[in-house]
Write an enzyme that holds these catalytic residues in place. Structure first.
Site, PDB file in Angstrom:
ATOM      1  CE1 TYR A 152      -3.694  -2.366   0.524  1.00  0.00           C
ATOM      2  CE2 TYR A 152      -4.630  -0.200   0.848  1.00  0.00           C
ATOM      3  CZ  TYR A 152      -4.785  -1.539   0.580  1.00  0.00           C
ATOM      4  OH  TYR A 152      -6.042  -2.038   0.379  1.00  0.00           O
ATOM      5  CE  LYS A 219       0.199 -17.186   1.987  1.00  0.00           C
ATOM      6  NZ  LYS A 219      -0.173 -18.533   2.356  1.00  0.00           N
ATOM      7  CG  ASP A 273      -3.050 -19.512   3.859  1.00  0.00           C
ATOM      8  OD1 ASP A 273      -2.303 -18.950   4.682  1.00  0.00           O
ATOM      9  OD2 ASP A 273      -2.720 -20.536   3.254  1.00  0.00           O
ATOM     10  CG  ASP A 297      -7.957  -3.397   2.249  1.00  0.00           C
ATOM     11  OD1 ASP A 297      -9.045  -3.075   2.757  1.00  0.00           O
ATOM     12  OD2 ASP A 297      -7.634  -3.090   1.090  1.00  0.00           O
TER      13      ASP A 297
END
Ligand code: NAP
Length: 406
Positions: A152, A219, A273, A297
């Site tokens: 971002y 992640k 995930d 987000d």
């Protein structure tokens, strides 16, 4: 009543809030004016109901977005940003992202220019709101999303541009890494400094609100030196700054038989995930989630959907020097001026703002009157179309219904 004054900060960072406080607001574009009118009525009503005239808010409008451009020629002026800094706390409606080259999202600009590093989104079920979950009442979490870094940060170059080609050549020549040419390039910067201040604010929130765990969502199995480092730095700051208050899962099982001692906060981490599955299957295991920008987000909107959608989700962007509370949805331009949309997101953000200022009694008045109004099935179109037997009312009538219940 004393003359209106601004919020100041003590040297330890706590707020000094005068009884007649000046608060800046940005009305917002599209449906912004509709939801702001309803929100202002509700906040003023709650302050009056909770403090019987001993406290009040003197509102000060900042011209930002389409209104700013019309009246001053600027979408987001330095003066508006300075006013937010000076007043410490502000509230805003949604802003249109102006279409055109070189103009970034005003929302992202406000966060970056004021260094509002934590996007804080509480997600809690409000009884009677339609939800796709079997047990939405088990969801009671607060997301702390890092607001300044990650993909971002806006460091990216278009496929085929001179800059993208130069970066590709740099990788080929200096690193012996061969990228497709042409290709678009985006950079994902993440630092220990910005990660640690975000995780520290999540742990502080957990301590101040009796929460039992902070989950680091990342992640890191794939992106070791960004997402993986986020988790490592998160554990580090928990040890360095909150060592007496926190435990890791390893310590919990090694030395406490899996039972969290009274008053301690469990620091755990989950791969992104897997966490998306677990917040659906076992939501009661998660209380505070700290995560980098992009994961944040996605998970904030997904969780908002689990408790009934974005129309009901409040949010705040909080930095070291100031905080901006805002509706989490956009401007919904097709409904602009129709007095139709649901103002709850901005109203609940207003309740968060009152909590932040220490005016908790007024915040509680807002939450309980909203709960009662929804339970009575008097709701705006978005909820009315999902609740059997609901009475659809306008945006302003919804605000008035809340005030009537205070
Ligand atoms: P949006 O404005 O959030 O609207 C998408 C849909 O969400 C609406 O058509 C409506 O659904 C529903 N919705 C949004 N707000 C609602 C409310 N208060 N009550 C009930 N339903 C609501 O998203 P968008 O159309 O993608 O974005 C429009 C503009 O907003 C863009 O310029 C974007 O850049 C900007 N934006 C600003 C912010 C911000 O200020 N923080 C955030 C996101 C987007 P139905 O059609 O099903 O009724």
């Amino acid at each position: 009543m004393e003359t209106p004054d601004i919020i100041t900060k003590n040297s330890d960072g706590t707020l000094l809030v005068p009884d007649n406080v000046i608060l800046p607001f940005i009305e917002g574009d599209g449906t912004g004016p509709d939801i702001w009118r309803a929100t202002r009525m509700v906040i003023d009503g709650a302050v009056a109901a909770a403090y019987k005239g001993a406290k009040r808010i003197t509102w000060k409008e900042l011209l930002v977005g389409e209104k700013g451009f019309e009246k001053t020629g600027q979408w987001l002026s330095d003066d508006a940003l300075d006013q937010i800094k000076k007043h410490v706390v502000a509230i805003k409606g949604p802003l249109t992202t102006p279409v055109g080259k070189g103009i970034r999202s005003l929302n992202v600009s406000i966060r970056q220019k004021l260094d509002l590093f934590a996007c804080v989104r509480p997600v809690k079920y409000i009884e009677s709101v339609p939800s796709p979950m079997k047990h939405p009442e088990k969801i009671d979490m607060v997301i702390f999303r890092e607001n300044t870094e990650d993909l971002y940060a806006g460091i990216e170059w278009e496929s085929g541009s001179t800059e993208a080609r130069e970066v590709i050549a740099f990788f080929r020549e200096k690193m012996k890494i061969f990228l497709s040419d042409p290709c678009g390039i985006g950079i994902k910067p993440m630092s220990a400094k910005n990660t640690k201040r975000l995780v520290a604010s999540a742990i502080t929130h957990a301590m101040e609100n009796g929460r039992k765990s902070v989950t680091l969502m990342h992640k890191g199995n794939i992106m070791k030196f960004t997402e993986g480092a986020f988790s490592k730095w998160g554990y580090e700051v928990a040890k360095e700054d909150f060592g007496q208050m926190t435990l890791t899962e390893e310590e919990l099982y090694k030395t406490h038989d899996g039972v969290l001692p009274q008053g301690k906060i469990l620091i755990k981490d989950r791969i992104a995930d897997m966490l998306f599955q677990q917040v659906l299957l076992r939501p009661e295991e998660f209380e505070v989630i700290a995560t980098p920008n992009l994961n944040g987000d996605y998970i904030s909107d997904a969780l908002a959907a689990q408790v009934g959608g974005l129309g009901m989700a409040p949010g705040a962007n909080i930095g070291e020097h100031c905080a901006v509370f805002e509706a989490t949805h956009g401007t919904a331009p097709k409904y602009a001026g129709l007095d139709k949309v649901n103002p709850s997101s901005l109203i609940l953000s207003g309740a968060m703002m009152l909590d932040y200022m220490g005016w908790k009694a007024a915040a509680d008045v807002i939450r309980s009157s909203l709960q009662e109004t929804v339970k009575a099935k008097t709701v705006t179109y978005d909820l009315a179309r999902q609740i059997d037997g609901a009475q659809e009312i306008s945006c302003s009538a919804f605000g008035k219904a809340l005030v009537d219940k205070m």
